[in-house]
Write a protein that holds these residues in place. Sequence first.
Motif: not given
Length: 459
Positions: A277-306
Amino acid sequence: MVRIAILGAGASGLTAIKSCLDEGLEPVCFEKTDDVGGLWLYRGENNKFPELGCVFKSTVINTSKEIMSFSDFPCPKEFPNFMHNRQVYQYLRLYAENFGLLKHIQFDTSIVSVRKTSDFEVSGRWDIELKDEKTQKIRWETFDALFVCNGHHAKPYIPEFPGIEDFQGTKVHTHYYKTPEPFKDKRVVVIGIGNSGGDAAVELSRWASQVVYLSTRRGTWVIHRVSDWGIPIDILNVRRILFQPPLWLQNAFFKLKLNGAVDHKLYGLLPEHQPLSSHPMVNDDLPNRIANGTVILKPNIKRFTKNGVEFEDGTFEDNMDAVIIGTGYVFGYPFIPESVIKVEKNHVSLYKYVFPPDLEKPTLAVIGLVQPWGAINPISELQCRWAARVFAGLQKLPSKEKMYQDIANKKEAMAKRVRKLQKMFKLFKQSTVNVSDSSVLNCQCDILGSHVDCSTFFW
């Protein structure tokens, strides 16, 4: 001789030149820069035209060379299956040299505006305003037809986030991101989980300070370039076998296949939408970067501060140095009157995604305004070959009524498929991400070969 103007010397513009030559037409291609390649010409930090998009310095193509080649000029055997952008550029340059296309290109020349001639209803010709980028001089020329091959990665789309104007760190859209060095040892958040956002997050995770936060409102299905037995995924993917069964069975197969490579729920990637139902992401490394903790997934941004970012799950990250915005593009044709091509909310009505149906004469063709599952080059080639035959008078388009009926039929088919997908969503509630009806519809258009740039909706 029938003179054809071609806007842009990227992949689509080059095959437009060749298609014109094949049909005995006289092509004149106008390229704003001093070289061919379009997006695939990496211009570095000293880019003379920063408004023109180009790949990251590290970008590797998502489709194999076997699938992305033009029909009459295969990629060199010595090139790897998945080419670095430098080799994609080399391939396009070889294509242009092999078929003698370069002599038909006027470099450092841009199209400022396009208008119908006074006798357009009879001649179908166009008056085109041109600018010499070196001297800044303006001139007008008249052509019998026009190929529009400037792509749709033109104007970055930046959603409105509360407080982003107060954020004191670096703010940059992926359109302007080129290399990771400026972000060394910085605390970075990347917004958007399309291909550009994913590539930026993975690359920055090796340079940033400890971790990169990747914010997404909807998750994504991740596909690796190489599949079973080391075969490129787009070669192994046999269309006749995989896309003949009912839609629910296709989705079930792809869900099983993709989760077999990476458990999307376990890795926090699982979207609410089905794989097709949507175009996928083509990426060989993202799961590995998530697994080793160097990329952390977050939900949508609510607001920015300074100096920080609050996410919709209530978590907050302080002392942030930079935000990379990978939320896609909006496209348009400001040099073409709206009476010819009108873009509304990233939509434009084109017959077979190429011809404006309202023109008195079919002498304008839009090329490459699609985002398929796979390579764009073969599609652009087919569009150009068809349009060139129309311009040469060898093929005719149907009546305006039939063209509009075809457009309406495709929209209805998309709507029906979306309604089926929406029913599936009710049974597929593992994710807490909400997907609006409009984003579902726009991304569904992509599956059926629409002109919609669905990267706009990948954040």
